[in-house]
Scaffold this motif. Structure first.
Motif, PDB file in Angstrom:
ATOM      1  N   SER A  53     -19.252 -23.662  31.353  1.00  0.00           N
ATOM      2  CA  SER A  53     -18.581 -24.630  30.479  1.00  0.00           C
ATOM      3  C   SER A  53     -17.620 -25.493  31.287  1.00  0.00           C
ATOM      4  N   ASN A  54     -17.191 -26.590  30.724  1.00  0.00           N
ATOM      5  CA  ASN A  54     -16.164 -27.388  31.374  1.00  0.00           C
ATOM      6  C   ASN A  54     -14.806 -27.105  30.744  1.00  0.00           C
ATOM      7  N   ARG A  55     -14.100 -26.246  31.402  1.00  0.00           N
ATOM      8  CA  ARG A  55     -12.756 -25.898  30.944  1.00  0.00           C
ATOM      9  C   ARG A  55     -11.795 -27.026  31.293  1.00  0.00           C
ATOM     10  N   ASN A  56     -10.565 -26.854  30.863  1.00  0.00           N
ATOM     11  CA  ASN A  56      -9.611 -27.939  31.103  1.00  0.00           C
ATOM     12  C   ASN A  56      -8.817 -27.804  32.403  1.00  0.00           C
ATOM     13  N   PHE A  57      -9.264 -26.976  33.308  1.00  0.00           N
ATOM     14  CA  PHE A  57      -8.650 -27.029  34.631  1.00  0.00           C
ATOM     15  C   PHE A  57      -9.754 -27.027  35.677  1.00  0.00           C
ATOM     16  N   ASP A  58      -9.503 -27.682  36.766  1.00  0.00           N
ATOM     17  CA  ASP A  58     -10.625 -27.935  37.661  1.00  0.00           C
ATOM     18  C   ASP A  58     -10.876 -26.799  38.651  1.00  0.00           C
ATOM     19  N   LEU A  59     -12.060 -26.853  39.216  1.00  0.00           N
ATOM     20  CA  LEU A  59     -12.532 -25.765  40.067  1.00  0.00           C
ATOM     21  C   LEU A  59     -11.748 -25.673  41.379  1.00  0.00           C
ATOM     22  N   LYS A  60     -11.264 -26.800  41.847  1.00  0.00           N
ATOM     23  CA  LYS A  60     -10.474 -26.793  43.085  1.00  0.00           C
ATOM     24  C   LYS A  60      -9.258 -25.873  42.948  1.00  0.00           C
ATOM     25  N   ILE A  61      -8.623 -25.939  41.792  1.00  0.00           N
ATOM     26  CA  ILE A  61      -7.428 -25.113  41.604  1.00  0.00           C
ATOM     27  C   ILE A  61      -7.799 -23.629  41.521  1.00  0.00           C
ATOM     28  N   ILE A  62      -8.939 -23.346  40.927  1.00  0.00           N
ATOM     29  CA  ILE A  62      -9.391 -21.945  40.903  1.00  0.00           C
ATOM     30  C   ILE A  62      -9.689 -21.458  42.325  1.00  0.00           C
ATOM     31  N   ALA A  63     -10.282 -22.352  43.123  1.00  0.00           N
ATOM     32  CA  ALA A  63     -10.545 -21.990  44.518  1.00  0.00           C
ATOM     33  C   ALA A  63      -9.242 -21.694  45.254  1.00  0.00           C
ATOM     34  N   MET A  64      -8.240 -22.556  45.062  1.00  0.00           N
ATOM     35  CA  MET A  64      -6.934 -22.341  45.700  1.00  0.00           C
ATOM     36  C   MET A  64      -6.332 -21.014  45.258  1.00  0.00           C
ATOM     37  N   ALA A  65      -6.459 -20.735  43.971  1.00  0.00           N
ATOM     38  CA  ALA A  65      -5.896 -19.497  43.440  1.00  0.00           C
ATOM     39  C   ALA A  65      -6.567 -18.285  44.080  1.00  0.00           C
ATOM     40  N   PHE A  66      -7.881 -18.333  44.186  1.00  0.00           N
ATOM     41  CA  PHE A  66      -8.646 -17.214  44.750  1.00  0.00           C
ATOM     42  C   PHE A  66      -8.268 -17.006  46.216  1.00  0.00           C
ATOM     43  N   ARG A  67      -8.305 -18.086  46.984  1.00  0.00           N
ATOM     44  CA  ARG A  67      -7.913 -17.990  48.394  1.00  0.00           C
ATOM     45  C   ARG A  67      -6.476 -17.484  48.516  1.00  0.00           C
ATOM     46  N   GLY A  68      -5.608 -17.962  47.636  1.00  0.00           N
ATOM     47  CA  GLY A  68      -4.198 -17.588  47.680  1.00  0.00           C
ATOM     48  C   GLY A  68      -3.949 -16.119  47.392  1.00  0.00           C
ATOM     49  N   MET A  69      -4.623 -15.611  46.370  1.00  0.00           N
ATOM     50  CA  MET A  69      -4.471 -14.182  46.047  1.00  0.00           C
ATOM     51  C   MET A  69      -4.808 -13.321  47.256  1.00  0.00           C
ATOM     52  N   ILE A  70      -5.941 -13.652  47.881  1.00  0.00           N
ATOM     53  CA  ILE A  70      -6.416 -12.814  48.984  1.00  0.00           C
ATOM     54  C   ILE A  70      -5.496 -12.936  50.192  1.00  0.00           C
ATOM     55  N   PHE A  71      -5.099 -14.165  50.488  1.00  0.00           N
ATOM     56  CA  PHE A  71      -4.222 -14.336  51.652  1.00  0.00           C
ATOM     57  C   PHE A  71      -2.888 -13.624  51.435  1.00  0.00           C
ATOM     58  N   ASP A  72      -2.365 -13.737  50.245  1.00  0.00           N
ATOM     59  CA  ASP A  72      -1.099 -13.069  49.941  1.00  0.00           C
ATOM     60  C   ASP A  72      -1.234 -11.549  50.012  1.00  0.00           C
ATOM     61  N   LEU A  73      -2.372 -11.032  49.568  1.00  0.00           N
ATOM     62  CA  LEU A  73      -2.604  -9.580  49.655  1.00  0.00           C
ATOM     63  C   LEU A  73      -2.548  -9.131  51.118  1.00  0.00           C
ATOM     64  N   PHE A  74      -3.196  -9.902  51.973  1.00  0.00           N
ATOM     65  CA  PHE A  74      -3.156  -9.622  53.411  1.00  0.00           C
ATOM     66  C   PHE A  74      -1.726  -9.672  53.945  1.00  0.00           C
ATOM     67  N   LEU A  75      -1.047 -10.752  53.625  1.00  0.00           N
ATOM     68  CA  LEU A  75       0.308 -10.973  54.127  1.00  0.00           C
ATOM     69  C   LEU A  75       1.247  -9.857  53.690  1.00  0.00           C
ATOM     70  N   THR A  76       1.176  -9.511  52.439  1.00  0.00           N
ATOM     71  CA  THR A  76       2.070  -8.506  51.874  1.00  0.00           C
ATOM     72  C   THR A  76       1.794  -7.130  52.474  1.00  0.00           C
ATOM     73  N   ASN A  77       0.532  -6.738  52.481  1.00  0.00           N
ATOM     74  CA  ASN A  77       0.199  -5.388  52.957  1.00  0.00           C
ATOM     75  C   ASN A  77       0.290  -5.249  54.462  1.00  0.00           C
ATOM     76  N   GLU A  78      -0.210  -6.233  55.169  1.00  0.00           N
ATOM     77  CA  GLU A  78      -0.412  -6.057  56.611  1.00  0.00           C
ATOM     78  C   GLU A  78       0.761  -6.556  57.445  1.00  0.00           C
ATOM     79  N   ILE A  79       1.440  -7.570  56.987  1.00  0.00           N
ATOM     80  CA  ILE A  79       2.491  -8.168  57.816  1.00  0.00           C
ATOM     81  C   ILE A  79       3.890  -7.872  57.295  1.00  0.00           C
ATOM     82  N   LEU A  80       4.122  -8.127  56.017  1.00  0.00           N
ATOM     83  CA  LEU A  80       5.478  -7.915  55.514  1.00  0.00           C
ATOM     84  C   LEU A  80       5.791  -6.445  55.288  1.00  0.00           C
ATOM     85  N   LEU A  81       4.900  -5.743  54.612  1.00  0.00           N
ATOM     86  CA  LEU A  81       5.243  -4.368  54.224  1.00  0.00           C
ATOM     87  C   LEU A  81       4.567  -3.299  55.077  1.00  0.00           C
TER      88      LEU A  81
END
Lengths: 192, 192
Positions: A139-167
Motif C-alpha cells: 500500500s502507499n502509506r503516508n510516510f516514504d520508504l526512504k525514511i523507513i530505510a533510514m530508521a532500519f539502518r539507524g536501529m542496527i547501527f545504534d545497536l552496534f554502537l551501544t553494545n560494542e562501543i559504548l557499553l
DNA sequence: CATGTAAGTAAGTAATCACTTACTTAATTT
DNA sequence: AAATTAAGTAAGTGATTACTTACTTACATG
C-alpha cells in the motif's frame, strides 16, 4: 598464524593503538615497539606518522566490506532478505570496530575525508533498502520508504554502537539475532 | 553576553577544544590562550590537565538534561507524547553535541566512567518508553516492547549522529521534525 | 592603611614528541 | 664473490609538552 611483513606488522600495531588511544595519544615509539620493529624502520617505510595514519585508514577501510554487502543481496523472501542484510550489516560493523573507533575519534581533524567515507555508504545503503522495499510494498502509506530505510539502518547501527562501543556488553549472538529479527518485523509492519 | 568567571572561561575553552581536537590533541597553553587567561592561572585553579578534563565532564554532562526529559513527560495522546519525547531527545543531543564528541573520542581512555554515564541513561529511557507503550498497547504481538523501545531510541540517536556529527548536514528543523514524526508512526504501527 | 586575593609575567624544569643521521648486520640476489 | 636489500643500533635534533618557581600587579576588604 600468518607471518606478516614488517610493513603489515606496523600497520596492524598502528591500527590497534590508534583505535584505542587516538592519533595524538599514540606515539611512534609505541607503535614500533608493539610491532617489534625499530622506530627507524617505521619512518623509513612510512616517512611520517601522518602518512602511516592514512595508510592505516586506506588498508583497514570499512568501505569494501559494505560495498560487498550491497552487491551480494540475494533473492529471498522480503523478511529473509532484510534479516540477512541486518545480520551482514551488524557483523560487518563488529569486524570493523577499530576502524569505526578511529574515524569517530578523528572526525573533527579529518572531517572531509570521513564525511566522504560515510556519506556515500549511507546513501547507497538507503538506496538499496528503498529498492528492496518498493519491490514488495503493498500500500502507499503516508510516510516514504526512504525514511523507513533510514530508521532500519539507524536501529542496527545504534545497536552496534551501544553494545560494542559504548557499553561493551557481553551479549550473545543469538540475543543479537533475536533483536535484529524483531527490527525486521518492525520495518515490515510499516511497509506491508 | 554574560561575564564569566575565570574558572568558567577556562572550562568553556577546554570544553570546545577537547570536543574538537580530543584530550591529547589539545594543549594547556592553547586552552589558556583561548580563555584569555595565563597558563599559570589554569594550573592554579585545576592543578592538572586531567582534573580540568574531569571538571569539564562534570560541568557539561548530558545526564541532567536527559533526566529532566524523563521527568517532564506529560499526558498527551500516545502519538503526541512520543513525538514530543522524540523532539526533546533529539534537540537535547544537539545541544550537548560537544559533550558527546568528547565521550566518544575518549571512550577507550575513560571507559568505566563513560559506561557509567550512558548505561543508566539508556536503561532509564528504555524503561520510560516501555511504561508508555504498555499503557496504550492493544494486542500482544510476538516481539516485546523493550525491543521496540530500543529501536525507537536507536533511530533517533542515529539520526542525530549521522546528521550532526558524521555528515554535518544542514538539514532544516522542519525536515527533522518530519522524520521524527515518521519514526513515531513506525513505532505506533508496531504496538497498535 | 594594611592585608588578602586573584590574577599576570618571565623563566625554566624534565620528559616526551616526531623525525634524522651515521653506521652496522644479516640475508638474498645477481 | 660482489652487490643489493631490509632490517637494526646508537645517538641526537629542535620543538613541544605538562607543570613549577619566583616575583609582580591590581583591586577589594577589613
Amino acid at each position: 598464524m600468518e607471518k606478516l611483513s614488517t610493513r603489515d606488522r606496523i600497520i596492524e600495531a598502528a591500527y590497534t593503538l590508534f583505535s584505542e588511544k587516538g592519533y595524538h595519544g599514540t606515539s611512534t615509539r609505541e607503535i614500533a615497539k608493539t610491532a617489534s620493529v625499530s622506530e627507524v624502520t617505521l619512518f623509513r617505510i612510512f616517512g611520517t606518522k601522518e602518512s602511516l595514519f592514512e595508510e592505516v585508514l586506506k588498508t583497514k577501510s570499512i568501505i569494501p566490506d559494505l560495498l560487498a554487502m550491497i552487491r551480494d543481496v540475494e533473492n529471498y523472501s522480503l523478511e529473509d532478505l532484510l534479516f540477512s542484510l541486518a545480520k551482514r550489516f551488524y557483523y560487518t560493523l563488529v569486524s570493523k570496530k577499530k576502524f569505526i573507533m578511529i574515524t569517530f575519534s578523528e572526525v573533527n581533524q579529518y572531517s572531509e575525508k570521513i564525511i566522504d567515507i560515510y556519506q556515500k555508504l549511507i546513501d547507497q545503503i538507503d538506496e538499496l533498502l528503498v529498492r528492496i522495499f518498493s519491490k514488495y510494498k503493498n500500500s502507499n502509506r503516508n510516510f516514504d520508504l526512504k525514511i523507513i530505510a533510514m530508521a532500519f539502518r539507524g536501529m542496527i547501527f545504534d545497536l552496534f554502537l551501544t553494545n560494542e562501543i559504548l557499553l561493551r556488553k557481553d551479549i550473545t549472538k543469538s540475543e543479537i539475532n533475536r533483536i535484529l529479527s524483531s527490527y525486521v518485523k518492525i520495518v515490515l509492519n510499516s511497509i506491508e
